[in-house]
Design an enzyme around this catalytic site. Structure first.
Site, PDB file in Angstrom:
ATOM      1  N   HIS A 104       0.845  -1.206   0.000  1.00 17.89           N
ATOM      2  CA  HIS A 104       0.000   0.000   0.000  1.00 17.89           C
ATOM      3  C   HIS A 104       0.872   1.244   0.000  1.00 17.89           C
ATOM      4  O   HIS A 104       1.904   1.291   0.673  1.00 17.89           O
ATOM      5  CB  HIS A 104      -0.908   0.009   1.232  1.00 17.89           C
ATOM      6  N   GLU A 440     -32.682  -7.093   8.045  1.00 14.91           N
ATOM      7  CA  GLU A 440     -33.493  -8.316   7.940  1.00 14.91           C
ATOM      8  C   GLU A 440     -33.140  -9.148   6.710  1.00 14.91           C
ATOM      9  O   GLU A 440     -33.415 -10.345   6.677  1.00 14.91           O
ATOM     10  CB  GLU A 440     -34.977  -7.952   7.893  1.00 14.91           C
ATOM     11  N   ARG A 625     -27.405 -10.507  15.115  1.00 13.32           N
ATOM     12  CA  ARG A 625     -27.413  -9.696  13.898  1.00 13.32           C
ATOM     13  C   ARG A 625     -26.362  -8.605  14.076  1.00 13.32           C
ATOM     14  O   ARG A 625     -26.640  -7.521  14.563  1.00 13.32           O
ATOM     15  CB  ARG A 625     -28.805  -9.107  13.671  1.00 13.32           C
TER      16      ARG A 625
END
EC number: 2.1.2.13
Length: 672
Positions: A104, A440, A625
């Protein structure tokens, strides 16, 4: 040691040559086809690989399973990436037995992301460097193998600095590649507190702001001068590109002893322009259709005179505000987003919703235009305003779990069918859409963190109707993506993860079961009824403060350098993970400490209920989640900052203060 190489640009050629000299067996090289319209001043990786008689490929999607399988069949020991422009998937990074390494062009962890050589010059840095590091799923975030410093001189341009980095990279690779081959490297973790991210740059970023100091403007000129498109300004309607300049101190550039307005031409021979601080001598430049020439000759050719002004395109000085259409403007996200947009004079908001209680505070603002209406009825109004506006946000949806099982067809009709009409209008009128996907869509994904680009979207069986919301949203995501690929639709999909805060919804909605979890818990506290923990409340979620979420969404709408176009972005707070039971405990603690606590009934305790009895037989829950927010960090330079305890306290305070005092007293008496 068998190596597969992903490479582009001069640095890619340097990397290939270094691997060859270090004795690696290069099995294949992956590169990019040259983009049309790009100034290719650098050497060709494809040509370098061909001269080595190494197989070379330039796939459109290197992360496609077909290419992943082909790489797997080669069984590489190591992967190297040298200025390759596509982020490699975890599926590829996990293939080599000794890992993957990237070179990089900065001193990581600073200047992660795109165009680091240009950005360090824009920002006036005096040092940069090159870093060889281990590759992980997050761009430029892996442990450091080694890095070398490159000094930046005042006269350096992007081209000369790139040359310095190329030379330094060759030396660094000559030193480190033998150590990797012998598996003798030492790794140093990056300091995340020092990390900074920068996005891609476009030609439009070369526009000069004369309000800035002469030094800042000169830094921009150095960063984008040849072979890049150049820094530019306008003399009336005519574009002026500036290739080279030098800073002059104020004392030497005052006209008649008076400091000139930024952008004012002080003299034409030499060509000197006043800046916010000091002044700039234009050494060389050209008109849009002219030749490269000295500053004084440029002034003569374009008819510049002292006290004339350079600046934005004259016809755009009074630039029209960006018009944002928010459908569902009275909702939780809509009203908070309106508040944020109105704090910035660049935006004008057009909104539609079936009520206006949450946005009443904006109705007198001249930049806020509201119509009461229903998206399933006011089709002509919506189509007209899609044509009229610049950015479209269709925020209308049924998004509460009990409705997924109670009214699945209504969820489909509103969340999919009505929104599809809006998507098609955006395609028809070539408008940018910022579409609210949802966490969801990940369903029962088994990844530790849900990644926008790699995670599987897993839902349950057909008889579990709670998934109709998830698949309706997912199908719209796919339709929007397809319109982007095939019809050029400009879009961004954002996925909120459990946003919370004041005005989330209402206690009346909670009374009929049609609210978010925290509102239902607050209603239980207000009414003195037991808090129901569905399936014990063990389900974990990552709760995000509305102010954090809205700031990320604002940056998506802002869309600097177009870097959000065609992207999917999770907006959540992975650090604020808690179970529903833990949320209840946190809420109870805040409730007991609230100054209005004595106006409400005693706490009635927790009770556990089965999900089928609470939501209906068609329900199925999700254990966790957790979002990956690498895209948000990279594209928006955004991270959430608000702790969950603060969000819970502010949300509770809002609801307690909206309860009718007489009603609260009645509740207390009844429970007593």
């Amino acid at each position: 040691m068998k190596a597969i190489v992903f490479a582009y640009h001069d640095i890619g050629c340097v990397g290939l040559e270094a691997l060859k000299l270090a004795g690696y067996e290069i099995q294949a090289v992956f590169t990019h086809s040259d983009a049309p319209g790009e100034n290719h001043f650098y050497a060709s990786v494809a040509k370098a690989a061909a001269e080595m008689d190494v197989p070379v490929f330039a796939p459109e999607d290197v992360n496609h399973p077909l290419w992943v399988n082909r790489i797997r069949e080669l069984a590489p020991d190591v992967i190297f990436s040298f200025y390759y422009r596509t982020l490699l998937s975890d599926d590829i990074l996990q293939l080599p037995s000794f890992g993957a390494f990237n070179l990089h062009g900065s001193l990581l962890p600073r200047y992660r992301g795109r165009a680091p050589v240009n950005w360090v010059l824009v920002n006036g840095e005096t040092q940069t460097g090159v870093t060889l590091h281990k590759m992980v799923s997050r761009a430029d975030a892996g442990d450091i193998v080694a890095q070398s410093v490159v000094e930046i001189d005042d006269e350096d341009t992007a081209l000369t600095l790139h040359g310095k980095c190329r030379t330094t990279a060759a030396a660094l690779l000559a030193q480190q590649l033998p150590l990797i081959r012998s598996r003798e490297i030492m790794l140093t973790p990056q300091d995340e507190s020092q990390a900074s991210y920068f996005g891609r740059r476009t030609a439009a970023d070369g526009l000069i702001d004369w309000q800035k100091s002469a030094r800042e403007i000169n830094n921009l000129i150095r960063a984008v001068t040849e072979p890049y498109p150049g820094a530019f300004t306008f003399l009336g309607e005519r574009k002026v590109v500036i290739w080279r300049a030098r800073v002059l101190k104020n004392d030497s550039v005052k006209a008649n002893g008076v400091k000139q307005e930024p952008g004012s031409i002080i003299s034409t021979s030499p060509l000197v322009v006043s800046c916010g601080e000091d002044a700039l001598e234009i050494v060389s430049g050209q008109s849009e259709s002219g030749l490269y020439m000295s500053g004084s000759r440029l002034a003569a050719e374009m008819g510049m005179v002292p006290q004339a002004k350079l600046g934005n395109l004259a016809s755009r000085v009074q630039r029209r505000r960006t018009r944002v259409l928010i459908l569902g403007v009275n909702g939780f996200i809509g009203n908070h987003l309106t508040e944020r947009l109105l704090r910035d004079d660049r935006y004008e908001i057009y909104g539609l919703d079936i009520s206006s209680d949450a946005i009443a505070r904006f109705l007198g603002d001249p930049r806020f235009h509201f119509v009461e209406g229903d998206i399933s009825i006011h089709n002509e109004w919506i189509e007209y305003h899609i044509k009229k506006c610049d950015v479209i946000l269709p925020l209308v949806a049924i998004a509460t779990p009990i409705e997924y099982t109670r009214n699945p067809l209504r969820v489909f009709e509103l969340d999919f069918e009505e929104n599809l009409k809006i998507v098609r209008d955006c395609v028809r009128y070539n408008k940018r859409i910022v579409f609210p996907s949802t966490s969801e869509v990940y369903g029962m994904c088994d990844d530790k963190e849900f990644d926008e680009d790699t995670s599987r979207l897993i839902v349950g069986p057909i008889n579990k109707q709670r998934w109709i919301y998830s698949v309706s949203k997912q199908l719209l995501d796919r339709v929007i993506w397809a319109y982007g690929a095939k019809n050029g639709l400009r879009f961004t999909l954002f996925r909120p993860f459990n946003w919370m805060g004041p005005r989330l919804d209402t206690l009346d909605a909670a009374r009929i079961g049609s609210s978010r979890a925290i509102t239902q818990l607050i209603l239980n506290l207000v009414e003195g009824s037991p808090i129901k923990l569905v399936d014990g409340g063990a389900q974990k979620r990552c709760f995000t403060d509305i102010h954090d979420g809205i700031e990320a969404l604002f940056r998506i709408i802002e869309n600097r350098n177009g870097q959000c176009d065609g992207q999917i972005i999770n907006i959540g707070n992975p650090h604020n993970e808690a179970s529903i039971r833990e949320l209840g405990d946190m809420l109870l603690t805040s409730f007991n400490a609230h100054p209005l606590r004595d106006r409400f009934p005693p706490f009635a305790g927790f009770i556990e209920v089965e999900s089928s009895s609470y939501y209906g037989k068609g329900y199925q829950d999700v254990a966790h989640r957790t979002p990956s927010i690498r895209n948000a960090k990279r594209l928006l330079e955004w991270e959430p900052t608000v702790k969950m305890e603060q969000t819970v306290a502010e949300t509770l305070d809002y609801f307690l203060r909206t309860v009718d005092p007489q009603h609260a007293d009645n509740v207390t008496d009844t429970q007593g």
